[in-house]
Design a protein around this motif. Structure first.
Motif, PDB file in Angstrom:
ATOM      1  N   SER A 309     -55.421  13.914  15.653  1.00  0.00           N
ATOM      2  CA  SER A 309     -54.643  12.720  15.981  1.00  0.00           C
ATOM      3  C   SER A 309     -53.924  12.947  17.300  1.00  0.00           C
ATOM      4  CB  SER A 309     -53.635  12.402  14.872  1.00  0.00           C
ATOM      5  OG  SER A 309     -52.726  13.463  14.686  1.00  0.00           O
ATOM      6  N   VAL A 310     -53.685  11.868  18.010  1.00  0.00           N
ATOM      7  CA  VAL A 310     -53.014  11.944  19.305  1.00  0.00           C
ATOM      8  C   VAL A 310     -51.866  10.939  19.314  1.00  0.00           C
ATOM      9  CG1 VAL A 310     -53.252  11.799  21.800  1.00  0.00           C
ATOM     10  CG2 VAL A 310     -55.184  12.584  20.426  1.00  0.00           C
ATOM     11  N   ALA A 311     -50.658  11.468  19.464  1.00  0.00           N
ATOM     12  CA  ALA A 311     -49.484  10.607  19.625  1.00  0.00           C
ATOM     13  C   ALA A 311     -49.330  10.295  21.108  1.00  0.00           C
ATOM     14  CB  ALA A 311     -48.240  11.299  19.085  1.00  0.00           C
ATOM     15  N   VAL A 312     -49.224   9.022  21.444  1.00  0.00           N
ATOM     16  CA  VAL A 312     -49.252   8.576  22.834  1.00  0.00           C
ATOM     17  C   VAL A 312     -48.057   7.680  23.123  1.00  0.00           C
ATOM     18  CG1 VAL A 312     -50.578   7.312  24.572  1.00  0.00           C
ATOM     19  CG2 VAL A 312     -51.774   8.610  22.807  1.00  0.00           C
ATOM     20  N   GLU A 313     -47.330   8.003  24.182  1.00  0.00           N
ATOM     21  CA  GLU A 313     -46.299   7.079  24.644  1.00  0.00           C
ATOM     22  C   GLU A 313     -46.930   6.004  25.520  1.00  0.00           C
ATOM     23  OE1 GLU A 313     -42.331   9.958  24.893  1.00  0.00           O
ATOM     24  OE2 GLU A 313     -43.154   9.035  26.710  1.00  0.00           O
ATOM     25  N   ILE A 333     -57.873   2.666  22.852  1.00  0.00           N
ATOM     26  CA  ILE A 333     -57.649   4.069  23.201  1.00  0.00           C
ATOM     27  C   ILE A 333     -58.506   4.974  22.327  1.00  0.00           C
ATOM     28  CG2 ILE A 333     -55.932   5.918  23.315  1.00  0.00           C
ATOM     29  CD1 ILE A 333     -53.814   3.745  23.844  1.00  0.00           C
ATOM     30  N   GLU A 334     -58.621   4.651  21.050  1.00  0.00           N
ATOM     31  CA  GLU A 334     -59.449   5.454  20.153  1.00  0.00           C
ATOM     32  C   GLU A 334     -60.909   5.431  20.581  1.00  0.00           C
ATOM     33  OE1 GLU A 334     -56.827   5.154  15.997  1.00  0.00           O
ATOM     34  OE2 GLU A 334     -58.485   3.753  16.377  1.00  0.00           O
ATOM     35  N   ARG A 335     -61.395   4.265  21.020  1.00  0.00           N
ATOM     36  CA  ARG A 335     -62.780   4.182  21.487  1.00  0.00           C
ATOM     37  C   ARG A 335     -62.983   5.014  22.751  1.00  0.00           C
ATOM     38  NH1 ARG A 335     -62.211  -1.342  20.055  1.00  0.00           N
ATOM     39  NH2 ARG A 335     -61.848  -1.891  22.241  1.00  0.00           N
ATOM     40  N   LEU A 337     -61.325   7.695  23.654  1.00  0.00           N
ATOM     41  CA  LEU A 337     -61.327   9.105  23.268  1.00  0.00           C
ATOM     42  C   LEU A 337     -62.638   9.497  22.603  1.00  0.00           C
ATOM     43  CD1 LEU A 337     -57.671   9.455  21.953  1.00  0.00           C
ATOM     44  CD2 LEU A 337     -58.648  10.712  23.871  1.00  0.00           C
ATOM     45  N   GLN A 338     -63.159   8.629  21.751  1.00  0.00           N
ATOM     46  CA  GLN A 338     -64.414   8.955  21.071  1.00  0.00           C
ATOM     47  C   GLN A 338     -65.560   9.053  22.073  1.00  0.00           C
ATOM     48  OE1 GLN A 338     -65.369   6.509  17.690  1.00  0.00           O
ATOM     49  NE2 GLN A 338     -66.998   7.868  17.034  1.00  0.00           N
ATOM     50  N   THR A 339     -65.554   8.189  23.074  1.00  0.00           N
ATOM     51  CA  THR A 339     -66.586   8.249  24.106  1.00  0.00           C
ATOM     52  C   THR A 339     -66.512   9.567  24.871  1.00  0.00           C
ATOM     53  OG1 THR A 339     -66.576   5.842  24.371  1.00  0.00           O
ATOM     54  CG2 THR A 339     -67.469   7.138  26.193  1.00  0.00           C
ATOM     55  N   GLU A 340     -65.288  10.020  25.170  1.00  0.00           N
ATOM     56  CA  GLU A 340     -65.094  11.257  25.937  1.00  0.00           C
ATOM     57  C   GLU A 340     -65.391  12.498  25.109  1.00  0.00           C
ATOM     58  OE1 GLU A 340     -64.134  13.819  29.034  1.00  0.00           O
ATOM     59  OE2 GLU A 340     -64.145  11.629  29.193  1.00  0.00           O
ATOM     60  N   LEU A 341     -64.944  12.493  23.838  1.00  0.00           N
ATOM     61  CA  LEU A 341     -64.979  13.712  23.027  1.00  0.00           C
ATOM     62  C   LEU A 341     -66.155  13.774  22.062  1.00  0.00           C
ATOM     63  CD1 LEU A 341     -61.195  13.839  22.058  1.00  0.00           C
ATOM     64  CD2 LEU A 341     -62.293  14.864  24.056  1.00  0.00           C
ATOM     65  N   ASP A 342     -66.731  12.650  21.756  1.00  0.00           N
ATOM     66  CA  ASP A 342     -67.831  12.562  20.780  1.00  0.00           C
ATOM     67  C   ASP A 342     -67.368  12.869  19.360  1.00  0.00           C
ATOM     68  OD1 ASP A 342     -70.457  11.832  20.302  1.00  0.00           O
ATOM     69  OD2 ASP A 342     -71.161  13.900  20.307  1.00  0.00           O
ATOM     70  N   ILE A 343     -66.092  12.635  19.069  1.00  0.00           N
ATOM     71  CA  ILE A 343     -65.550  12.703  17.711  1.00  0.00           C
ATOM     72  C   ILE A 343     -64.550  11.567  17.554  1.00  0.00           C
ATOM     73  CG2 ILE A 343     -65.812  15.201  17.402  1.00  0.00           C
ATOM     74  CD1 ILE A 343     -62.827  15.450  18.012  1.00  0.00           C
ATOM     75  N   SER A 344     -64.302  11.169  16.308  1.00  0.00           N
ATOM     76  CA  SER A 344     -63.307  10.127  16.070  1.00  0.00           C
ATOM     77  C   SER A 344     -61.908  10.738  16.122  1.00  0.00           C
ATOM     78  CB  SER A 344     -63.535   9.474  14.705  1.00  0.00           C
ATOM     79  OG  SER A 344     -63.447  10.436  13.673  1.00  0.00           O
ATOM     80  N   VAL A 345     -60.964   9.968  16.666  1.00  0.00           N
ATOM     81  CA  VAL A 345     -59.585  10.422  16.838  1.00  0.00           C
ATOM     82  C   VAL A 345     -58.654   9.314  16.375  1.00  0.00           C
ATOM     83  CG1 VAL A 345     -57.847  11.203  18.493  1.00  0.00           C
ATOM     84  CG2 VAL A 345     -60.247  11.825  18.827  1.00  0.00           C
ATOM     85  N   CYS A 346     -57.604   9.697  15.652  1.00  0.00           N
ATOM     86  CA  CYS A 346     -56.588   8.738  15.230  1.00  0.00           C
ATOM     87  C   CYS A 346     -55.479   8.711  16.272  1.00  0.00           C
ATOM     88  CB  CYS A 346     -56.031   9.144  13.864  1.00  0.00           C
ATOM     89  SG  CYS A 346     -54.687   8.090  13.291  1.00  0.00           S
TER      90      CYS A 346
END
Length: 373
Positions: A309-313, A333-335, A337-346
């Protein structure tokens, strides 16, 4: 050579100069184990200062500049290294050290600071303080050049600092074991950091095979000191990942250029079998205009499955009471991150200034997985 070789010979078992020729020690924090000690002869200090001063000169610094060193002094190498180099170049140098943001800004206003040395994450904190105090740095301060280092940062973060201060931001690379900052520095072209090739021999190697990678390919930075007297090091594995940049720089310097650090071999996160570097997260986040100046990555393992998970200001302008807008932004933002990392992120959205900050290096990753075993 490895860092463990220095630790195994603590404090000065690998030094080659007699103790009566040493004039200074610097010591690492030891946060990941026994600290490492770096010694300096008089000539080592002179060579270090000269290397940094040359880098400053390539960025247009000289007499008449007011150089505020907002970086830790004491046993760390960053503050004193920049301080001595600034004085060598003829700058009026202010040993502000780190922390006490209100005082930092007061010094900038009082003395007309034109050059700043600062950790990137702390630069963002200074900008946030200015926002709260109604200070417009580009209008109310005189800073025109900022040197950043001490922690990895993305090109997007550099641009945000530039926009906030209305100043040019230059990257500087160094590590205590080699002397400190100044191994490589950007010039005014801002297109890679020029290596001080009269001081260091650079190799970029595959961290697994230890074979050289082709120019332009990412690998581990391995360094050999060429002029160190107190404690020379041969083929020292830095764990920093970067690439040698091909072609000549627009500035005309013949010294080879190193890319910004693109991560470390020891900060790679393995999440559900995928290799993730914190710098990838930062790049993806700062591609989103609504993302503010702070974020924290948290790793957990509920029910034996990795979760990131990523907490974002958010920026002040982006934060709203409209939940539909916030939910849409969160999904965007989640999409990304998923495009960059190739994993799902909350992703968790926060108001500006809500996440914890530090006067030192930013804590970007909290890995709770070991505690949950």
């Amino acid at each position: 050579m490895y860092k463990r070789d220095l630790r195994d010979n603590y404090p000065d078992g690998l030094f080659t100069a007699p103790r009566d020729e040493l004039i200074r020690y610097h010591v690492s924090s030891g946060t990941t184990g026994k600290p490492t000690v770096v010694g300096y002869t008089k000539r080592d200090i002179e060579n270090w200062s000269e290397s940094l001063a040359r880098g400053f000169s390539s960025c247009g610094l000289g007499k008449g500049d007011v150089f505020q060193v907002s970086y830790g002094y004491g046993l760390f190498t960053g503050g004193l290294g920049f301080h001595y180099a600034g004085e060598l170049l003829g700058c009026m140098t202010i040993p502000a050290s780190s922390g006490n943001t209100e005082r930092q800004i007061h010094l900038m206003q009082s003395f007309g600071t034109t050059v700043l040395h600062i950790i990137p994450s702390y630069a963002l904190r200074v900008l946030h303080f200015c926002d709260q105090a109604g200070i417009a740095p580009s209008r109310d301060l005189s800073v025109r050049v900022i040197f950043v280092g001490g922690e990895p940062h993305s090109e997007q973060l550099r641009r945000r600092i530039e926009e906030g201060f209305g100043a040019k931001v230059y990257n500087c690379y160094g590590l205590s074991e080699m002397a400190g900052p100044g191994i490589a520095m950007e010039c005014m072209a801002q297109d890679g950091m020029h290596l001080c090739e009269d001081q260091y021999l650079l190799e970029v190697l595959d961290p697994e095979t230890l074979e050289p990678v082709e120019e332009g390919q990412i690998g581990e930075v391995v360094l050999t000191t060429l002029r160190r007297e107190a404690n020379p090091l041969i083929r020292y594995r830095t764990r920093d990942m970067a690439r040698l940049l091909p072609a000549e720089c627009a500035c005309g310097s013949a010294h080879r250029r190193l890319s910004r650090m693109e991560g470390r071999t020891d900060d790679m996160l393995v999440v559900r079998g995928v290799n993730v570097y914190p710098m990838q997260v930062e790049r993806a986040l700062l591609d989103v205009d609504e993302v503010g100046r702070n974020y924290v990555i948290t790793l957990d393992r509920p029910e034996d499955l990795d979760r990131m998970s990523v907490a974002v200001e958010l920026t002040q302008e982006a934060f709203t009471d409209d939940m539909r807008e916030l939910n849409a932004l969160q999904r965007r933002i989640e999409r990304r991150l998923q495009t960059e990392l190739d994993i799902s992120v909350c992703v968790e959205l926060h108001e500006p200034g809500e996440l914890p900050v530090s006067d030192g290096k930013a804590v970007r990753v909290i890995d709770n997985r070991d505690q949950e075993k």
